[in-house]
Every structure is written in C-alpha cells, then in structure tokens.
Design a protein around this motif. Structure first.
Motif, short mmCIF file in Angstrom:
data_model
loop_
_atom_site.label_atom_id
_atom_site.label_comp_id
_atom_site.label_asym_id
_atom_site.label_seq_id
_atom_site.Cartn_x
_atom_site.Cartn_y
_atom_site.Cartn_z
N THR A 70 13.58 -3.58 -1.23
CA THR A 70 13.93 -2.18 -1.20
C THR A 70 15.47 -2.15 -1.20
OG1 THR A 70 14.01 -1.86 1.39
CG2 THR A 70 12.00 -1.28 0.42
N HIS A 71 15.87 -1.02 -1.75
CA HIS A 71 17.38 -0.79 -2.00
C HIS A 71 17.67 0.67 -1.87
CE1 HIS A 71 20.83 0.40 -5.11
NE2 HIS A 71 21.27 -0.08 -4.03
N THR A 72 18.56 1.01 -1.22
CA THR A 72 19.18 2.43 -0.49
C THR A 72 20.55 2.33 -1.16
OG1 THR A 72 17.75 2.34 1.43
CG2 THR A 72 19.51 3.97 1.06
N PHE A 73 20.97 3.43 -1.84
CA PHE A 73 22.01 4.07 -2.43
C PHE A 73 22.60 5.17 -2.00
CE2 PHE A 73 24.74 6.02 -5.70
CZ PHE A 73 25.89 5.15 -5.68
N LYS A 74 23.64 5.09 -1.06
CA LYS A 74 24.10 6.24 -0.32
C LYS A 74 23.44 6.96 0.43
CE LYS A 74 27.96 7.53 -3.56
NZ LYS A 74 28.77 8.45 -4.56
N GLY A 75 22.27 6.40 0.97
CA GLY A 75 21.30 7.11 1.76
C GLY A 75 20.48 8.12 1.21
N ILE A 76 20.44 8.33 -0.18
CA ILE A 76 19.96 9.46 -0.83
C ILE A 76 18.83 8.94 -1.85
CG2 ILE A 76 21.66 11.18 -0.54
CD1 ILE A 76 22.57 10.83 -3.57
N LEU A 77 19.22 7.63 -2.37
CA LEU A 77 18.46 7.00 -3.59
C LEU A 77 17.73 5.83 -3.00
CD1 LEU A 77 17.45 7.15 -6.38
CD2 LEU A 77 19.38 5.80 -7.14
N ASN A 78 16.60 5.84 -2.81
CA ASN A 78 15.83 4.66 -2.42
C ASN A 78 14.60 3.99 -3.54
OD1 ASN A 78 16.28 4.76 0.67
ND2 ASN A 78 15.77 6.88 0.04
N SER A 79 14.77 2.70 -3.80
CA SER A 79 13.89 2.38 -4.93
C SER A 79 13.25 0.98 -4.27
CB SER A 79 14.72 1.80 -5.91
OG SER A 79 15.90 1.21 -5.68
N SER A 80 12.11 0.54 -4.67
CA SER A 80 11.54 -0.52 -4.41
C SER A 80 10.54 -1.14 -5.33
CB SER A 80 10.79 -0.19 -3.09
OG SER A 80 9.46 0.43 -3.21
N ILE A 81 10.42 -2.40 -5.13
CA ILE A 81 9.36 -3.27 -5.87
C ILE A 81 8.65 -3.94 -4.97
CG2 ILE A 81 10.71 -3.39 -7.91
CD1 ILE A 81 11.38 -6.20 -7.07
N ASN A 82 7.21 -4.09 -5.05
CA ASN A 82 6.30 -4.80 -4.00
C ASN A 82 5.27 -5.19 -4.77
OD1 ASN A 82 3.99 -2.89 -4.18
ND2 ASN A 82 5.54 -1.49 -4.15
N TYR A 83 4.69 -6.16 -4.18
CA TYR A 83 3.73 -7.09 -4.89
C TYR A 83 2.56 -7.43 -3.65
CZ TYR A 83 0.61 -10.87 -6.59
OH TYR A 83 -0.31 -11.66 -6.81
N SER A 84 1.33 -7.53 -3.87
CA SER A 84 0.33 -7.76 -2.88
C SER A 84 -0.94 -8.50 -3.46
CB SER A 84 -0.17 -6.49 -1.91
OG SER A 84 -0.77 -5.68 -2.71
N THR A 85 -1.59 -9.21 -2.59
CA THR A 85 -2.60 -9.72 -3.26
C THR A 85 -3.61 -9.92 -2.01
OG1 THR A 85 -3.85 -11.74 -4.18
CG2 THR A 85 -1.94 -12.31 -2.66
N THR A 86 -5.11 -9.46 -2.21
CA THR A 86 -6.09 -9.16 -1.24
C THR A 86 -7.24 -10.03 -1.78
OG1 THR A 86 -5.16 -6.86 -0.81
CG2 THR A 86 -7.25 -7.32 0.20
N ASN A 87 -7.72 -10.66 -0.85
CA ASN A 87 -9.07 -11.25 -1.07
C ASN A 87 -10.31 -10.62 -0.18
OD1 ASN A 87 -7.81 -13.53 -2.55
ND2 ASN A 87 -7.17 -14.33 -0.45
N ASP A 88 -11.22 -10.70 -0.98
CA ASP A 88 -12.64 -10.08 -0.47
C ASP A 88 -12.62 -8.70 -0.12
OD1 ASP A 88 -14.29 -12.29 -0.42
OD2 ASP A 88 -13.82 -12.91 1.58
N ILE A 89 -11.79 -7.90 -1.07
CA ILE A 89 -11.40 -6.55 -1.05
C ILE A 89 -12.73 -5.64 -0.81
CG2 ILE A 89 -11.76 -6.22 -3.58
CD1 ILE A 89 -9.57 -4.03 -3.25
N LEU A 90 -12.61 -4.94 0.24
CA LEU A 90 -13.85 -3.82 0.58
C LEU A 90 -13.71 -2.80 -0.31
CD1 LEU A 90 -13.26 -4.40 4.44
CD2 LEU A 90 -15.47 -4.91 3.20
N GLN A 91 -14.73 -2.35 -0.98
CA GLN A 91 -14.93 -1.23 -1.90
C GLN A 91 -16.18 -0.74 -2.21
OE1 GLN A 91 -11.72 -0.82 -3.88
NE2 GLN A 91 -12.89 0.99 -4.18
N ASP A 92 -16.22 0.64 -2.32
CA ASP A 92 -17.28 1.37 -2.50
C ASP A 92 -17.71 0.95 -4.03
OD1 ASP A 92 -17.51 3.14 -0.18
OD2 ASP A 92 -16.07 4.38 -0.93
N VAL A 93 -19.08 0.55 -4.18
CA VAL A 93 -19.73 0.00 -5.38
C VAL A 93 -20.82 1.06 -5.47
CG1 VAL A 93 -20.60 -1.77 -6.38
CG2 VAL A 93 -18.84 -2.23 -4.95
N LEU A 94 -21.15 1.67 -6.64
CA LEU A 94 -22.37 2.20 -7.05
C LEU A 94 -23.33 1.14 -7.65
CD1 LEU A 94 -23.48 5.04 -7.44
CD2 LEU A 94 -22.53 5.17 -9.72
#
Length: 815
Positions: A602-626
């Motif tokens: 994350t990056h904060t500029f002058k306390g008014i502008l916040n930006s971020s980049i994120n990455y995640s990986t999840t195994n055995d994801i729990l999901q509703d399936v029809l």
C-alpha cells in the motif's frame, strides 16, 4: 467522472530501499490543574504529520512526566485527565539524543467549558489506516434508515451476492465480528441478522484485509469488525432516532442510545426496534441436456415471488467499574430477537425441447422464522505502570437459537391446467441452538529499542444442535420423512496462542512480525444415521508488516499473512432446505478447511490518496456449487472444496475536500480471479476480471443544511462456477440541523434507478442455469435524531468484548 476515474486508476506505486538507523531522544514536562499537580494524567507523544501515537506515559504525584527512547523527528504532545479538557502542545523537532521540555501545562476544568454545550465533530465517511479501512456510519446521510447489510453493500471493496455472502476485494471467506467478537453464524443466519439490524446503532465498520496475529486466523479475505456506539461523556447523554422508509412496502426503525457516568461507575446501553416488509423476485431458467449429444431435453422456467415481514429488537447494556487508576472491570450483555414470515409463491414451467408446456408446478412455501441471541461478556483491564505494561482479559458466553417451521405445498398441472399428479405437502420443523464459550487474555509491554511486545492466548468452545424434522402428508396425517430428516450435533474447540513484535527502527522504517498457532478439534455426529466424523489439526499463521515513510507526503506498507477458513457448522450438516420440489439446498459433512497466502503493498500520499496492489492464492476453496440430478430433473446448491483460486487486484482510494463546502470520497478496485479445479468429476478453469467503484460526495450547505450524492458500480465477474453480471446503485440524501444543533432531520432516496439487482449464470458439465434476483431496494427514508446530554468529557472507557487493544485507548484522536 470517467476521466477522473481513469486518471486515478493509472496512479502507480513506487518501490522501497532499505536503510535502518536507530536514534534516541526524550521529552519531559510538568502538568498541573491550577493550584495543584495533576497525577496520573495520560500523556501521548504523537507524530506531528498524522497525529499517530508513538509512545504513552502517565504523570507522577508531582505532575511530572518523561518519555524516553524516541527517534528523531517532529512531534507534539497531547495530555488528558478526567475532569479536564484535552490539551495539545505546539509541534517541536527532536534531533538524535536531544531532550525537549514542554512548557508547563495548566489543564482547564472541562465542566466550565462544556456544561450545557453539545460538542460535535465531523468525521470523514472513509478513513484509511495502516492496517484497516474505517467506515464512519453516521458521516454518510444516506445511511439513515438502513440495515447493517445495506451499509456493507456500499462500503469500499465489499460486495454482497444474492444469498448474502460477503466478499472483500473479490474474495469470499471474510469473518464478520461484532464489537471484536466472532458471530460464529453460518452465512445464511448471518445474512438474516444483518438484514434485520438497524445501522443507527453503529459507530463504524473496520475492514482489515490482512489482520495482525492477535486476531483469529479465520477468514481468507480478512476481517470486518462492526462497532456499536459508545460514549465518552461524564454525567449523562442520550440520542433518540426514529425513521420511516417507503419502498413498494413500508419499513420503520427506532433506536435509543444512553450513557451515564458518575464516580467510579459508568453505565451504558442502547436498544432498537426494526420493522421491515420486503419482497423478492427470483427467476431461474434451467436447461437439461443429453450428456452424450448435448441435445436439449427439457427446460425449466421458474418464477418465485417472495414476501417477508420481520420485527426485530436489538439491545446492549453494561457497566464499567473503575476500581482504581490502573484497574477496570466491565460487564456487557447484548441480544437480538427477530420474528418473521416468508411467503413464497413459486411457479415452475416445464417445457419440451420445442418450447411446448408439459407440466406446471405451483409451490407455496410458507416459513415462520424466529431468531434469538444473547451474549454476556466480562472483562478486565489492568495497567501495571507507565511504561506500557498492560493486561486485558475477556470471558464470553453467547447463545443463538432459531425456531423455524416450513410448510411446502406442491400442486401439479398439465398443459391444459388439469391436475396431473396428487398434491404433495411437506412440513419442516427446524429448531437449532448454538452455544459459544470463549476466554482470552492479551498482554502488551514496551521493550528497549522502541520495541513493543504483544502476546496472548484464547480458547473457544462451540456446541451446535440442528434437528431438521421433515414429514409428508399422506391425506390424513403427517408421516416422518426419514430420507430428509436429520439430527446433527457439532462440537468445535480451538486453542490459540500468538506473539507479536513491533519495532520502530528509525523515523522512516518500522516493522511488525507475528506468529499465531491454532489447534482445532472437531466432532460431528449425525444422530439420524449414526455417522460420526472427527478432525484434529494444528496450523501456524505468520504475519509480517514493513512500514516506510519516505517523506511527510509518502508512506508505504508491505504486509503478508497466512489465513484459514473453516467450514461453517451448518454447511457440514447434511440437512435439506427446499424452495420447491425441484430446487433445494443441502449440507456437506466432508468439507475441508481452505488456506490462503495474502500479500499486499500500500501507498499513502498526503493522507488523502491511498493505493494498493494485492495477490492471494487459496487452496481447497469453499464455494457454493449448483449440482443437477438429471433423473429427477432437480437441482441443489451445496458447498464444496472445488478449486484453487488466484486473485490479483489493485485499488485506489481518494478522500479529500474539493472546496470548503464539498468533500469527495472515491474508491476504485479492480481484480482478476482464476479458478482451477474439479466439480462433479469434471475439470473446470474459469477466469474473469471485475472492476468496482464507490463514490460519495458530501456537501455542507448554509443554514445547517447538508447533502450527499453517492453510488456504487460493479462490472461482471466470476466467483467459482458462477458468472455475475454488472450491478450498481445511486443514492441521494439531505440533512438539516435543527433545535440548536441538537436535532437532525434526514431525507434519503436509495437505488434511485433500481439497478441494484443480481444477474448471473452457471454453465459447466450438465449444469446450464441463468439467475435473476431483485428486491425492494428503491426506497425513500425520513428520519429524525435528537441528542441531549449534561456532563463533561471523560476518558474513554473500555469497549467491552474481545476487542483489539489499541481501540481501548482514545488519546490523540485515534478511531
């Protein structure tokens, strides 16, 4: 607006270089209250650029204080004591090894300043902190008359699907907490509670995508902490709110907040009543095909009209007892009770491949629901000395019960409207009980070298009892249906311990490392079939934060965390819940927990502008399936461990005053999801990108008037095997301060364009289904709030419950 959004989206993030250097300096001074020294006054050293707390101290009997081991930089001092107004010093610079003496401080008696005066402060709707985003509920006029779920729907980065499942930045698996305590509810029960809880009792909502080690490791996409209102005024103060909302159907909300403090006792409480009539329209189109030739065999066109009527009550009451200046005891009791009726008229048209009507099924589903919850919390806080040694302890008991009954009637007609098959009547008696016991302790201490240690442990025990009793009508009486009935007992014990170290290396660099270990023990018992399953596992969850301040305008933070999401007990329960003969939901006792790795810059500029980049990986994801059973032409929803998910996202948040009378908050988030796995024995690979934005514009107008124009938009995207189409909402609100600023009138119109509707589809293996859902979301609300008080500012009391430690101190602003 489109150009502005494009410009903000292209703002980049810079990288960091490492240089660590330790410096020390100190600050001292003397505090008096006129003719005498003030003992045990709280002294906070704050960074001048953002008023964040660097170090705390307490004055001695002579009113003197000294704060050592500070890094070089620019600071200011804030001092507060019970019965006195808060004092802020001028800012000052500290060099390496320097000592600075604050000019002698004389505190002003707060009662002379504040007697009979209503003090108001205007918080921004969105605040961005190092490890969380804070939504100040009352700061947005369009939140008047809403439910908690409706506030969540328009909060930055949050999306809610048609079933009430909550996602953060495109990832499901978020843990929702109330005042720092887990709810332990299934997704469906949690959605019911949030949909019937008034937002007038809320102070703020905290969104943490990568929580520190002191929080439970549950929740792959992080934690949402819903905070209820508290007071900081000696004497008494109260506020009363009443409101009426009209959509297609009426809704009302009424609430009261009370606080009284005298001597060593502080009493507080709030209560609300919410009446809500709502409707839902659900359209499901299903195609059944030959699995060899893919030729169309039949189509099911389903239309469900749903009407709901709920009455709900929420309450909280408690007290704090200040035994002495170092020790506080507290007791909090809170509860929730909701009764309602859901009536669904569901029509299914079954057609042949040429579109000719074969069968029409008319299903009437009449459900009576009763949810009840009560929770008791006992807490202790003890400050050992002025160096920051502190112990907090919490013991909780929470009980949830539901007493639901369902009557499902199916009538079958041929294409001419004649009766085709005998009527089917299914009765469901569905009681459930959840008992939660929890005890935890947290200890913190400042160490040498500007380091802080936090450690603690927690044990929780959860017992659930779900007894689904289904019976079929045989023409004269109801006969138990053993194929659908199920009595399920579930027990869960989690024991956890954590260690967290925070160090300020220099004026520019800081770091935090944490490690949490959790031991999980589960037993599930299906009394109906005699099947028992047990699971035991221990996992560790590291967290890491690195902070870098390049200058007064730019701050960076890099964080990493490993998290877990355990199956809900109700998802493990193989019960049935029916919409009609052909559509139902079923649990899955073979679910496994899912684990994720999350990293964010994350990056904060002058306390008014916040930006971020994120990455995640999840195994055995729990999901509703029809899933679909071709032999019976039926479809059912089931939670499964279906796939591995990869999520890459970027977000930008801008909150700033455009003019003296116009402030804007703009949040944009884009993310890319990729799912790979096996569903129903077949491999799937689904990818999709989504963009979402929340924009809130607030206007301060003359003569006590205010206005807000806000809205959100989300493009299409994917969540597991479900592809979702775009949706959004536009809101407008007006406020007027009356009765010498003690009263506020709000007029709000929400979802003006009626675009807050869910549309989506699933197509894989033998499943081919399209879904559309709408509800009574276009409404107008009129509300009135009146505030009255008699007292003076007091030190903030402990919030009660298993809250994080820094939120128990409100020195120098804070949250």
């Amino acid at each position: 607006m489109r150009k502005l959004m494009t410009m903000l989206a292209t703002i980049g993030l810079t990288t960091m270089s490492m240089a660590v250097q330790a410096q020390t300096a100190k600050v001292n001074g003397t505090v008096n209250g006129g003719q005498k020294a003030v003992e045990a006054a709280s002294v906070g050293v704050l960074r001048a650029k953002d008023s964040s707390v660097v170090k705390l101290a307490v004055t001695d009997k002579a009113g003197q204080f000294e704060v050592e081991k500070l890094a070089a930089g620019k600071y200011l001092v804030v001092i507060q004591s019970v019965g006195y107004a808060k004092y802020y010093s001028e800012s000052f610079d500290l060099g390496n090894g320097q000592s600075y003496t604050v000019k002698p401080v004389t505190l002003v008696n707060a009662s002379k300043e504040l007697q009979g005066v209503v003090v108001t402060s205007k918080k921004p709707f969105i605040e961005q902190k190092l490890d969380r985003t804070i939504i100040n509920v009352d700061a947005s006029p369009t939140n008047a008359g809403t439910t908690v779920m409706e506030v969540l729907e328009k909060s930055p980065g949050i999306s809610v699907d048609k079933d009430g499942n909550i996602s953060v930045k495109g990832k499901q698996g978020v843990v929702v907490m109330l005042d720092g305590k887990p709810t332990y509810l299934s997704a469906q029960d949690l959605a019911n509670m949030l949909n019937n809880m008034s937002s007038s009792n809320l102070e703020s909502i905290e969104i943490m995508t990568n929580p520190p080690a002191r929080f439970d490791a549950s929740g792959n996409s992080g934690v949402i902490n819903i905070k209820t209102k508290k007071s900081k005024v000696m004497g008494y103060n109260a506020s009363i709110t009443t409101g009426y909302t009209q959509g297609v159907l009426p809704k009302t909300n009424n609430s009261i907040n009370l606080n009284y403090r005298k001597g060593k006792m502080n009493f507080f409480g709030n209560a609300s009543h919410n009446y809500n009539e709502n409707f839902g329209e659900l359209k499901i189109d299903r195609n059944f095909r030959n699995q060899t030739t893919n030729a169309l065999l039949s189509t099911f066109d389903q239309l469900a009209d749903n009407q709901r009527e709920f009455k709900s009550y929420n309450y909280k009451a408690g007290f704090d007892y200040f035994m002495n200046k170092k020790t506080t005891l507290g007791l909090v009791v809170n509860g929730y009770d909701s009764k309602g009726i859901e009536y669904t008229d569901n029509t299914t048209f079954i057609k042949d491949p040429m579109g000719a009507l074969v069968t029409r099924t008319q299903a009437i589903n009449d459900v009576h629901l009763h949810f009840n919850n009560v929770g008791v919390n006992m807490n202790l806080r003890h400050v050992f000395d002025s160096t920051g040694k502190e112990l907090t302890m919490d013991a909780d008991y929470i009980r949830y019960t539901q007493d639901n009954t369902q009557m499902l009637t199916n009538d079958f007609y041929d294409h001419n409207g004649s009766i085709k098959a005998p009527k089917e009547i299914l009765r469901g008696i569905l009681p459930a009980a959840i008992n939660i016991y929890s005890i935890k302790a947290d200890y913190s201490q400042s160490l040498k070298g500007q380091m802080k240690l936090e450690t603690g442990w927690k044990s929780s025990y959860v017992n659930t009892d779900n007894d689904a009793q289904y019976a079929n009508w045989n023409g004269t009486s109801f006969v138990n249906d053993v194929t659908r009935s199920n009595h399920f007992l579930y027990k869960e014990n989690i024991n956890a311990a954590y260690l967290n170290l925070n160090k300020q290396f220099s004026k520019k660099w800081s770091a935090q490392l944490g490690l949490r270990a959790e031991n999980t023990n589960i037993t599930g018992n299906q009394l109906t079939t005699g099947e028992v399953f047990k699971r035991n596992y221990t996992q560790v969850f590291p967290t890491m934060y690195i902070g870098y301040t390049s200058n007064e305008k730019n701050q960076f933070a890099l964080s990493y965390g490993r998290r877990i999401d355990r199956p809900n007990y109700q998802d493990l329960n193989p019960f049935f819940y029916f919409l009609d003969k052909y559509t139902y939901q079923v649990g899955n006792p073979y679910l496994r927990p899912q684990f994720s790795h999350n990293i964010e810059l994350t990056h904060t500029f002058k306390g008014i502008l916040n930006s971020s980049i994120n990455y995640s990986t999840t195994n055995d994801i729990l999901q509703d399936v029809l899933e679909q059973i071709d032999s019976t032409n039926s479809s059912f929803m089931k939670k499964s461990n279906i796939a591995r998910r990869q999520n890459l996202g970027a977000s930008v948040s801008l909150g700033m005053p455009v003019t003296k009378w116009f402030r804007t908050n703009i949040y944009m988030n884009g993310f890319y999801n990729k799912f790979t796995g096996v569903v129903n024995g077949g491999e799937i690979s689904v990818t999709g990108a989504t963009f979402m934005t929340n924009i809130s514009n607030q206007f301060t107008l003359p003569k006590g008037w205010g206005a807000e124009l806000s809205g959100f938009y989300r493009t299409g995207g994917v969540e597991g095997v479900l592809a979702m189409k775009s949706m959004g909402g536009l809101n407008i609100g007006f406020t007027k301060q009356v009765m010498k600023n003690k009263g506020t009138i709000r007029l709000v119109a929400r979802d003006i364009l009626y675009t807050q509707q869910f549309r989506g589809y699933s197509r894989y293996q033998n499943v081919d289904v399209t879904i559309r859902q709408a509800r009574d979301s276009r409404v107008v609300n009129l509300s009135f709030t009146y505030r009255f008080s008699k007292g003076k500012t007091a030190a903030q009391r402990k919030r009660g419950g298993a809250n994080e430690e820094q939120n128990r101190v409100n020195i120098g602003g804070g949250n």
